[in-house]
Scaffold this active site. Structure first.
Site, PDB file in Angstrom:
ATOM      1  N   GLY A  29       0.806  -1.220   0.000  1.00 28.65           N
ATOM      2  CA  GLY A  29       0.000   0.000   0.000  1.00 28.65           C
ATOM      3  C   GLY A  29       0.832   1.260   0.000  1.00 28.65           C
ATOM      4  N   HIS A  35       4.809   1.556  -7.930  1.00 30.63           N
ATOM      5  CA  HIS A  35       3.757   0.524  -7.958  1.00 30.63           C
ATOM      6  C   HIS A  35       2.947   0.631  -9.253  1.00 30.63           C
ATOM      7  CE1 HIS A  35       4.156   1.150  -3.427  1.00 30.63           C
ATOM      8  NE2 HIS A  35       4.401  -0.147  -3.554  1.00 30.63           N
ATOM      9  N   LYS A 149      12.495  -4.325  -9.032  1.00 30.00           N
ATOM     10  CA  LYS A 149      13.924  -4.586  -8.800  1.00 30.00           C
ATOM     11  C   LYS A 149      14.470  -3.675  -7.716  1.00 30.00           C
ATOM     12  CE  LYS A 149      15.388  -6.278 -13.286  1.00 30.00           C
ATOM     13  NZ  LYS A 149      16.343  -6.006 -14.372  1.00 30.00           N
ATOM     14  N   LYS A 150      13.686  -2.690  -7.316  1.00 26.58           N
ATOM     15  CA  LYS A 150      14.119  -1.823  -6.218  1.00 26.58           C
ATOM     16  C   LYS A 150      14.483  -2.686  -5.011  1.00 26.58           C
ATOM     17  CE  LYS A 150      12.704   1.656  -3.013  1.00 26.58           C
ATOM     18  NZ  LYS A 150      12.525   0.782  -1.836  1.00 26.58           N
ATOM     19  N   ASP A 151      13.671  -3.716  -4.771  1.00 26.89           N
ATOM     20  CA  ASP A 151      13.956  -4.661  -3.689  1.00 26.89           C
ATOM     21  C   ASP A 151      14.655  -5.863  -4.321  1.00 26.89           C
ATOM     22  OD1 ASP A 151      12.467  -3.338  -1.343  1.00 26.89           O
ATOM     23  OD2 ASP A 151      11.032  -3.282  -2.982  1.00 26.89           O
ATOM     24  N   VAL A 177      11.810   2.667 -10.338  1.00 25.16           N
ATOM     25  CA  VAL A 177      11.309   3.971 -10.781  1.00 25.16           C
ATOM     26  C   VAL A 177      11.875   5.022  -9.827  1.00 25.16           C
ATOM     27  CG1 VAL A 177       9.255   5.380 -11.189  1.00 25.16           C
ATOM     28  CG2 VAL A 177       9.209   2.916 -11.687  1.00 25.16           C
TER      29      VAL A 177
HETATM   30  P1  AMP Z   1       6.053  -2.460  -1.281  1.00 22.47           P
HETATM   31  O1  AMP Z   1       4.645  -1.928  -1.286  1.00 22.47           O
HETATM   32  O2  AMP Z   1       7.073  -1.454  -0.902  1.00 22.47           O
HETATM   33  O3  AMP Z   1       6.191  -3.794  -0.600  1.00 22.47           O
HETATM   34  O4  AMP Z   1       6.369  -2.746  -2.809  1.00 22.47           O
HETATM   35  C1  AMP Z   1       5.544  -3.577  -3.592  1.00 22.47           C
HETATM   36  C2  AMP Z   1       6.248  -3.868  -4.872  1.00 22.47           C
HETATM   37  O5  AMP Z   1       6.542  -2.654  -5.556  1.00 22.47           O
HETATM   38  C3  AMP Z   1       7.589  -4.595  -4.658  1.00 22.47           C
HETATM   39  O6  AMP Z   1       7.751  -5.571  -5.654  1.00 22.47           O
HETATM   40  C4  AMP Z   1       8.589  -3.456  -4.792  1.00 22.47           C
HETATM   41  O7  AMP Z   1       9.853  -3.896  -5.235  1.00 22.47           O
HETATM   42  C5  AMP Z   1       7.919  -2.609  -5.865  1.00 22.47           C
HETATM   43  N1  AMP Z   1       8.402  -1.223  -5.818  1.00 22.47           N
HETATM   44  C6  AMP Z   1       8.384  -0.383  -4.762  1.00 22.47           C
HETATM   45  N2  AMP Z   1       8.968   0.794  -5.098  1.00 22.47           N
HETATM   46  C7  AMP Z   1       9.367   0.687  -6.390  1.00 22.47           C
HETATM   47  C8  AMP Z   1      10.044   1.548  -7.309  1.00 22.47           C
HETATM   48  N3  AMP Z   1      10.431   2.777  -6.968  1.00 22.47           N
HETATM   49  N4  AMP Z   1      10.295   1.083  -8.548  1.00 22.47           N
HETATM   50  C9  AMP Z   1       9.917  -0.169  -8.905  1.00 22.47           C
HETATM   51  N5  AMP Z   1       9.281  -1.030  -8.097  1.00 22.47           N
HETATM   52  C10 AMP Z   1       9.005  -0.609  -6.846  1.00 22.47           C
END
Ligand code: AMP
Length: 284
Positions: A29, A35, A149-151, A177
């Protein structure tokens, strides 16, 4: 878009889904442009007949820090709107009680790649990620799933989980991003003060400078030192780690080595109470 909160409603919504591909995008979220990129990729992969499922679930099991969980931004209505705008068919927003049994006792743990970087610093974090993603895979039964790929380490561990546990699911990685400043967009950026926001792009700048030094011939140890020194000049920060590893095995590099890629130069840095991560891949 169907918005559902229980496993039963999710199952019912999926029964009527058509098309060959069902593409899942798991999130926690506070959705942002990163996202949105994942959701658009999912829509492309699913095609107009396929089904895109997004989940928004702030997974308590993957937090190793109570304050981080309690202050994590939550914007359910904005999240639902963004999902709608990105062409999501089914949005799953369960409560923790819906997701987990109070006496749950199963563990899904990756034991090799999780030893490095964030895994070393955040005990139990990746086991929490693997548990929730494996549950989502079982509930949604997607053909494909999209992650950022950020994570980078998370994606590698999930690829290992899919391989080792034989999930018939193709994982897709979307490049990080970034803001025009270079700062990787993250839900946690919302919590940065004005001053921290000014300094936060210096993390990626330091990693890029380190990668350039490595490519120009510096050793791994010197590269880590260069990045460390650069980050140490950023006001109000504390380094959690700066490391260089093999990007497939996450094995550390020999201290004086200058190995060929693919390598990963990664860092986690506290800006006050907020921990930001970023990395640069070195492919040659
Ligand atoms: P999170 O809500 O932070 O758990 O992220 C959900 C998904 O979005 C995960 O696969 C993250 O790697 C991806 N994500 C979060 N921030 C970015 C970003 N800046 N660029 C690309 N993917 C992202």
């Amino acid at each position: 878009m169907r918005r559902v909160t229980t496993k039963r409603e999710l199952r019912a919504a999926l029964v009527s889904s058509k098309g060959e591909r069902r593409v899942l995008v798991p999130t926690m979220g506070a959705l942002h442009a990163g996202h949105a990129e994942l959701l658009r990729r999912a829509r492309d992969l699913a095609g107009k007949d396929g089904c895109v499922v997004a989940s928004v679930f702030l997974n308590p099991v993957q937090f190793d820090n109570e304050a981080d969980l309690s202050t994590y931004p939550r914007h359910q209505e904005d999240d639902a709107q963004l999902c709608e705008d990105c062409g999501v068919d089914v949005l799953f927003m369960p409560t923790p009680q819906e997701m987990y049994y109070a006496d749950r006792s199963m563990v899904v743990e990756e034991k090799l790649l999780s030893r490095a970087l964030c895994g070393a610093k955040r005990p139990g974090h990746f086991a929490g990620v693997c548990l929730v993603v494996s549950k989502l895979f079982n509930m949604v039964q997607p053909t494909d799933a999209v992650f950022g790929k950020k994570d980078f380490q998370q994606l590698a561990i999930l690829r290992r989980m899919v391989r080792d546990l034989d999930y018939p699911i193709t994982l897709h990685g979307v490049p990080t991003v970034r803001e025009p400043s270079g700062l990787a967009i993250s839900s946690r950026n919302e919590r940065l003060t004005g001053e921290q926001r000014v300094h936060a792009p210096k993390l990626y700048a330091a990693l890029k400078q380190g990668a350039a030094a490595y490519v120009a011939g510096e050793s791994a140890a010197n590269t880590v030192e260069i990045v460390t020194k650069l980050i140490e000049t950023i006001p109000g920060t504390r380094i959690d780690y700066v490391e260089m590893v093999q990007s497939e095995t996450f094995e550390p590099l020999e201290i004086d080595a200058h190995e060929e890629g693919p390598l990963l130069l990664a860092a986690a840095v506290w800006f006050g109470e907020i921990r930001l991560i970023d990395h640069v891949e070195i492919l040659r």
